[in-house]
Design a protein around this motif. Structure first.
Motif, short mmCIF file in Angstrom:
data_model
loop_
_atom_site.label_atom_id
_atom_site.label_comp_id
_atom_site.label_asym_id
_atom_site.label_seq_id
_atom_site.Cartn_x
_atom_site.Cartn_y
_atom_site.Cartn_z
N GLY A 134 43.39 19.42 8.50
CA GLY A 134 42.44 19.96 9.06
C GLY A 134 40.83 19.65 8.52
N GLU A 135 39.91 20.28 8.75
CA GLU A 135 38.64 19.99 8.15
C GLU A 135 38.64 20.22 6.39
OE1 GLU A 135 33.87 21.27 8.80
OE2 GLU A 135 35.44 22.48 9.70
N LEU A 136 38.19 19.48 5.85
CA LEU A 136 38.02 19.45 4.49
C LEU A 136 39.17 19.62 3.66
CD1 LEU A 136 34.26 21.22 4.11
CD2 LEU A 136 34.82 18.75 4.03
N PRO A 137 40.29 19.05 3.68
CA PRO A 137 41.59 19.41 3.05
C PRO A 137 41.50 19.20 1.60
CG PRO A 137 41.87 17.15 3.99
CD PRO A 137 40.20 17.76 4.38
N GLY A 138 40.41 18.73 1.17
CA GLY A 138 40.25 18.64 -0.46
C GLY A 138 39.45 19.83 -1.00
N LEU A 139 38.90 20.50 -0.05
CA LEU A 139 37.97 21.81 -0.39
C LEU A 139 38.94 23.06 -0.80
CD1 LEU A 139 35.12 22.82 -0.80
CD2 LEU A 139 35.51 23.60 1.54
N HIS A 140 38.93 23.55 -2.13
CA HIS A 140 39.82 24.33 -2.53
C HIS A 140 39.06 26.03 -2.80
CE1 HIS A 140 42.11 20.62 -3.63
NE2 HIS A 140 42.83 20.98 -2.62
#
Length: 312
Positions: A134-140
């Motif tokens: 989905g959107e921004l998969p690297g945003l944790h």
């Protein structure tokens, strides 16, 4: 008092601490166990294993893509971090899942009424991998369980902890709300997760102790009324944004007064601060502290640019 201090902070009449971490660590260090047991300076027996808490360090806020981020006031900030390990929220914290920084002070104007903590801070998860869909998969963002600031205090015959926590996520679900320290466990055993004979008593060290529940409740904290506040978390984990926090307490009445984050002020008046019997040898204790906790198997960081502690 210089104009920069006055413009960035709202200190009370007497400034006790003005630490800008670009100039050094200023006496802030990690919380460590009490190595005092015979025969080999072992830890005091406890359900909580604290020797895995990571060290506190000065940092240029270096990330994989942009390199050194720097700080609000120069190149260095104080970095408080965790290890990449976490238990589910309703279990005791995993060793290393919390990071703490503390400055060991004592009162020199004991009977002044108000005490205030201010800091500029930023928080983020480690920029270690891109996962998910989905959107921004690297945003944790949801990897960060929470962070907070406050004091460990003992004065005029009382030991107490006062502080606020931003509960960011519970088992991956964002919460984004403020809480203040106040214990609700029924007794010392309940405070220590049902353990008999633990060295800690109800109200002491709420970061580690106090039962936790899957819905986000915690016996060490109470929700701030209307305490929901989305904080700035940028489009990737390598972008940090500096934000302002202020907490004011009344040490005469032992009550919370108010807290502020950015431009939002929360009224905490008439909420008592829970006190316990004084400990030996630490009369006049006034230790400010900050902490951060991870919600998943990923390191997370709290960066502190500067701190002001003042009294009135």
């Amino acid at each position: 008092m210089d104009r920069i201090l006055l413009s960035r902070f709202q200190p009370l009449n007497r400034v006790l601490v003005h630490d800008v971490f670009n100039t050094g660590q200023n006496g802030w260090m990690e919380i460590m166990p009490n190595f005092c047991e015979a025969p080999d300076f072992e830890e005091s027996p406890s359900i909580m294993v604290k020797h895995q808490w990571p060290p506190v360090m000065l940092s240029t806020a270096t990330f994989r893509y942009p390199g050194s981020h720097g700080s609000l006031s120069g190149q260095y900030s104080l970095k408080v971090s965790t290890r990449p390990v976490a238990n589910p929220y309703d279990q005791p914290p995993a060793p290393g899942s919390l990071g703490h920084a503390i400055k060991r002070l004592s009162f020199h104007h004991l009977k002044r009424k108000y005490l205030q903590f201010e800091m500029w801070f930023a928080f983020t998860a480690e920029q270690d991998k891109v996962d998910g869909t989905g959107e921004l998969p690297g945003l944790h963002e949801a990897s960060i369980r929470g962070f907070g600031a406050g004091w460990d205090l003992q004065e005029r015959g009382n030991r107490y902890f006062a502080g606020v926590r931003y509960l960011n996520a519970v088992d991956g679900t964002l919460q984004k709300k403020w809480q203040f320290i106040y214990p609700s466990s029924k007794d010392d055993k309940d405070w220590a997760y049902g353990t008999d004979g633990d060295w800690c008593i109800k109200g002491v060290d709420p970061f580690w102790f106090g039962r936790r529940y899957a819905d986000g409740r915690h016996d060490g904290y109470k929700d701030v009324v209307n305490g929901y506040q989305p904080l700035c978390y940028n489009e990737t984990d390598c972008k940090i944004n500096w934000q302002y926090l202020r907490l004011l307490i009344d040490t005469e009445k032992r009550e919370y007064v108010e807290m502020q984050c950015q431009d939002k002020i929360f009224d905490l008046q008439r909420h008592p601060i829970y006190c316990v019997s004084p400990y030996d040898r630490i009369d006049g204790l006034m230790n400010p502290l900050v902490w951060v906790e991870t919600d998943t198997q990923r390191r997370v960081f709290l960066f502190v640019d500067s701190v002001v502690i003042s009294q009135e």
